[in-house]
Design a protein around this motif. Structure first.
Motif, mmCIF file in Angstrom:
data_model
loop_
_atom_site.group_PDB
_atom_site.id
_atom_site.type_symbol
_atom_site.label_atom_id
_atom_site.label_comp_id
_atom_site.label_asym_id
_atom_site.label_seq_id
_atom_site.Cartn_x
_atom_site.Cartn_y
_atom_site.Cartn_z
ATOM 1 N N LEU A 222 8.420 4.648 -4.568
ATOM 2 C CA LEU A 222 6.952 4.826 -4.649
ATOM 3 C C LEU A 222 6.376 4.799 -5.902
ATOM 4 O O LEU A 222 5.264 5.201 -6.238
ATOM 5 C CB LEU A 222 6.530 6.161 -3.917
ATOM 6 N N SER A 223 7.049 3.736 -6.572
ATOM 7 C CA SER A 223 6.410 3.786 -8.253
ATOM 8 C C SER A 223 5.395 3.018 -8.261
ATOM 9 O O SER A 223 4.893 2.344 -7.507
ATOM 10 C CB SER A 223 7.776 3.174 -8.895
ATOM 11 N N ARG A 224 4.479 3.245 -9.501
ATOM 12 C CA ARG A 224 3.449 2.543 -9.918
ATOM 13 C C ARG A 224 3.783 1.375 -10.286
ATOM 14 O O ARG A 224 4.799 1.085 -10.851
ATOM 15 C CB ARG A 224 2.448 3.511 -10.679
ATOM 16 N N TYR A 225 2.862 0.438 -10.791
ATOM 17 C CA TYR A 225 3.017 -0.712 -11.615
ATOM 18 C C TYR A 225 3.516 -0.222 -12.988
ATOM 19 O O TYR A 225 3.186 0.686 -13.605
ATOM 20 C CB TYR A 225 1.838 -1.779 -11.693
ATOM 21 N N ILE A 226 4.517 -1.228 -13.313
ATOM 22 C CA ILE A 226 5.117 -1.159 -14.909
ATOM 23 C C ILE A 226 4.182 -2.062 -15.608
ATOM 24 O O ILE A 226 4.685 -3.319 -15.984
ATOM 25 C CB ILE A 226 6.554 -1.211 -14.984
ATOM 26 N N LEU A 227 3.093 -1.657 -16.086
ATOM 27 C CA LEU A 227 1.955 -2.788 -16.851
ATOM 28 C C LEU A 227 2.497 -2.884 -18.480
ATOM 29 O O LEU A 227 2.071 -1.649 -18.899
ATOM 30 C CB LEU A 227 0.710 -2.450 -16.529
ATOM 31 N N THR A 228 2.935 -3.823 -18.579
ATOM 32 C CA THR A 228 3.552 -3.753 -20.300
ATOM 33 C C THR A 228 3.036 -5.112 -20.925
ATOM 34 O O THR A 228 3.150 -5.261 -22.229
ATOM 35 C CB THR A 228 5.037 -3.790 -20.350
ATOM 36 N N GLU A 229 2.768 -6.037 -20.151
ATOM 37 C CA GLU A 229 2.681 -7.475 -20.608
ATOM 38 C C GLU A 229 1.021 -7.767 -20.933
ATOM 39 O O GLU A 229 0.300 -7.622 -19.842
ATOM 40 C CB GLU A 229 3.300 -8.591 -19.897
ATOM 41 N N LYS A 230 0.482 -8.354 -21.877
ATOM 42 C CA LYS A 230 -0.947 -8.760 -21.982
ATOM 43 C C LYS A 230 -1.145 -9.862 -21.320
ATOM 44 O O LYS A 230 -0.464 -11.023 -21.394
ATOM 45 C CB LYS A 230 -1.343 -8.723 -23.436
ATOM 46 N N PHE B 132 0.921 -1.100 0.136
ATOM 47 C CA PHE B 132 -0.032 0.066 -0.046
ATOM 48 C C PHE B 132 0.814 1.226 0.054
ATOM 49 O O PHE B 132 0.115 2.490 -0.218
ATOM 50 C CB PHE B 132 -1.025 -0.040 1.286
ATOM 51 N N GLY B 133 2.209 1.189 0.106
ATOM 52 C CA GLY B 133 3.052 2.272 0.031
ATOM 53 C C GLY B 133 3.611 2.801 -1.233
ATOM 54 O O GLY B 133 4.632 3.049 -1.419
ATOM 55 N N LYS B 134 2.378 3.022 -2.023
ATOM 56 C CA LYS B 134 2.556 3.605 -3.439
ATOM 57 C C LYS B 134 1.188 4.362 -3.843
ATOM 58 O O LYS B 134 0.069 3.968 -2.932
ATOM 59 C CB LYS B 134 2.999 2.717 -4.713
ATOM 60 N N PRO B 135 1.228 4.894 -4.903
ATOM 61 C CA PRO B 135 -0.144 5.209 -5.449
ATOM 62 C C PRO B 135 -1.128 4.291 -5.641
ATOM 63 O O PRO B 135 -1.009 3.214 -6.018
ATOM 64 C CB PRO B 135 -0.106 5.955 -6.507
ATOM 65 N N TRP B 136 -2.406 4.251 -5.081
ATOM 66 C CA TRP B 136 -3.138 3.026 -5.038
ATOM 67 C C TRP B 136 -3.589 2.856 -6.314
ATOM 68 O O TRP B 136 -4.246 3.669 -6.789
ATOM 69 C CB TRP B 136 -4.158 3.280 -3.975
ATOM 70 N N GLU B 137 -3.734 1.695 -6.695
ATOM 71 C CA GLU B 137 -4.247 1.217 -7.854
ATOM 72 C C GLU B 137 -5.232 0.055 -7.780
ATOM 73 O O GLU B 137 -5.624 -0.166 -6.661
ATOM 74 C CB GLU B 137 -3.345 0.732 -9.000
ATOM 75 N N GLN B 138 -5.717 -0.578 -8.853
ATOM 76 C CA GLN B 138 -7.000 -1.512 -8.639
ATOM 77 C C GLN B 138 -6.760 -2.604 -7.430
ATOM 78 O O GLN B 138 -7.699 -2.614 -6.848
ATOM 79 C CB GLN B 138 -7.464 -1.980 -10.038
ATOM 80 N N PRO B 139 -5.532 -3.160 -7.454
ATOM 81 C CA PRO B 139 -5.408 -4.110 -6.344
ATOM 82 C C PRO B 139 -5.587 -3.687 -4.903
ATOM 83 O O PRO B 139 -6.072 -4.420 -4.041
ATOM 84 C CB PRO B 139 -4.042 -4.597 -6.653
ATOM 85 N N GLU B 140 -5.019 -2.573 -4.826
ATOM 86 C CA GLU B 140 -5.054 -1.818 -3.330
ATOM 87 C C GLU B 140 -6.355 -1.316 -2.940
ATOM 88 O O GLU B 140 -6.942 -1.451 -1.776
ATOM 89 C CB GLU B 140 -4.152 -0.579 -3.372
ATOM 90 N N THR B 141 -7.014 -0.712 -3.791
ATOM 91 C CA THR B 141 -8.334 0.008 -3.566
ATOM 92 C C THR B 141 -9.269 -1.308 -3.425
ATOM 93 O O THR B 141 -10.261 -1.201 -2.733
ATOM 94 C CB THR B 141 -8.660 1.033 -4.775
ATOM 95 N N ALA B 142 -9.024 -2.401 -4.138
ATOM 96 C CA ALA B 142 -9.898 -3.761 -3.962
ATOM 97 C C ALA B 142 -9.770 -4.312 -2.578
ATOM 98 O O ALA B 142 -10.720 -4.794 -2.053
ATOM 99 C CB ALA B 142 -9.727 -4.639 -5.035
ATOM 100 N N ALA B 143 -8.536 -4.186 -2.290
ATOM 101 C CA ALA B 143 -8.312 -4.845 -1.047
ATOM 102 C C ALA B 143 -8.964 -4.102 0.258
ATOM 103 O O ALA B 143 -9.504 -4.621 1.215
ATOM 104 C CB ALA B 143 -6.675 -5.000 -0.653
ATOM 105 N N VAL B 144 -8.667 -2.637 0.215
ATOM 106 C CA VAL B 144 -9.419 -1.945 1.020
ATOM 107 C C VAL B 144 -10.980 -1.912 1.034
ATOM 108 O O VAL B 144 -11.736 -1.839 1.852
ATOM 109 C CB VAL B 144 -8.841 -0.324 0.794
ATOM 110 N N ALA B 145 -11.489 -2.091 -0.122
ATOM 111 C CA ALA B 145 -12.817 -2.369 -0.105
ATOM 112 C C ALA B 145 -13.386 -3.699 0.504
ATOM 113 O O ALA B 145 -14.435 -3.497 0.861
ATOM 114 C CB ALA B 145 -13.211 -2.316 -1.554
#
Length: 357
Positions: free
Chosen positions: A184-192, A141-154
């Motif tokens: 604090l980097s975000r995910y590096i999403l490159t692979e389908k 959770f020590g980064k800008p929250w993206e879908q996995p982190e917001t889903a976990a908090v939800a």
């Protein structure tokens, strides 16, 4: 199955390190940022002493010390949820020091973590009939929250009970390099993302068609295969008894350090121990060490299908679970519906609290 109460505004979250703490970078920076973000959301946070300890061998501190803090936090009525500080290697020694009967008798509360934390989550479900979240540790959770982190908090807050897979994922080396450059980097999403789904037919397993809709119903159970294989046959192994009253089980499995041979041996071992007798389906996460690896003709796919195919039930592979980010947070011990079509996966969990609030 006991489903813990959802977190309410102002609730207290305890952070403890039953495996690794946060004493080196990038974890120190991510730890501090995660605490800041949870506090800014209105939560009180209690930080265990183990989080800053590094006097243990292969673990944050002595297993007996780590176990005492984890158990004290779980039994403390002033703490409403626990998030593990990190993953690691030797949490098996920590849980060996826990009094699971005392934990079973205590009011249930959410515990969240993944990887080595399977050592606590799996017995929590199978020995204490208490659900837990296989999801991010606190540094996740020590980064800008993206879908996995917001889903976990939800899931913690009870505002959502459905999670979805992601169209892209990051290669492990890309994530490591990014965190080294900026903790604090975000995910590096490159692979389908491409799911490989296998369905039973008269000749054994066959690949599912892209247009086919697959639906699995059952109780979610599993975690890190490396850990589960280690627990089998110990005093913490209550799986066969659990199978007798669990109903259908959807096994969620992912491997960390295991190569393809290790995965095949581990699945053979658990299957031979009778762990999968109540299996309704398998959801297999992207493996970390075994990703795109082959050993003497054994790869990450046939290591699974050749062993588990005899159960004649669906197997969904390369799912968004585990050590290759991003990963869906899942409530182990919850009754769930898993829907798969092509490269899309959706999991809806029953997280209605069974505890009067």
């Amino acid at each position: 199955m006991r489903i813990p109460p959802s977190l309410k505004p102002g609730a207290t979250i305890g952070i403890t390190a039953p495996s690794f703490g946060a004493t080196i970078e990038p974890y120190k920076t991510r730890f501090a940022e995660a605490i800041r973000l949870f506090r800014s959301r209105g939560y009180k946070v209690i930080i265990g002493e183990t989080c800053s300890k590094s006097d243990g061998l292969g673990i944050s501190t002595k297993p007996s010390v780590a176990a005492k803090e984890l158990q004290d936090f779980y039994l403390n009525p002033d703490i409403q949820a626990i998030i593990s500080c990190g993953g690691g290697e030797l949490m098996c020694e920590t849980v060996g020091c826990l009094n699971f009967e005392a934990i079973r008798q205590a009011p249930p509360k959410w515990f969240m973590g993944y990887s080595d934390n399977t050592n606590f989550i799996h017995p929590l479900v199978t020995l204490c009939d208490t659900a837990a979240i296989y999801g991010p540790t606190i540094t996740g959770f020590g980064k800008p929250w993206e879908q996995p982190e917001t889903a976990a908090v939800a899931l913690l807050e009870g505002t959502s009970s459905t999670v979805h897979g992601y169209p892209l994922f990051q290669l492990p080396e890309a994530g490591t390099e990014a965190k080294e450059a900026n903790p604090l980097s975000r995910y590096i999403l490159t692979e389908k993302k491409k799911l490989r789904t296998y369905l039973p037919d008269s000749n054994g397993l066959r690949p599912a068609k892209k247009t086919e809709r697959i639906r699995l119903e059952g109780l979610l159970l599993g975690g890190c295969l490396d850990v589960l294989n280690n627990l089998a046959g110990t005093k913490l192994d209550n799986q066969k008894t659990f199978n007798s009253h669990s109903g259908d089980i959807i096994w969620v499995l992912e491997a960390c350090d295991y190569n393809p041979m290790d995965i095949r041996r581990a699945l053979w071992h658990l299957d031979s121990c009778g762990w999968f007798e109540s299996a309704k389906g398998f959801v297999i996460g992207r493996p970390l060490a075994a990703w795109q690896q082959e050993m003497m003709g054994v790869d990450q796919y046939n290591a699974v299908t050749d062993i588990l195919g005899r159960h004649n039930i669906p197997i969904v592979m390369d799912a968004d679970v585990g050590h290759i980010s991003p990963a869906m947070p899942l409530v182990m011990g919850s009754k769930a519906s898993v829907r798969v079509k092509g490269n899309s996966i959706e999991v809806t969990m029953d997280v209605s609290s069974t505890v009067k609030q």
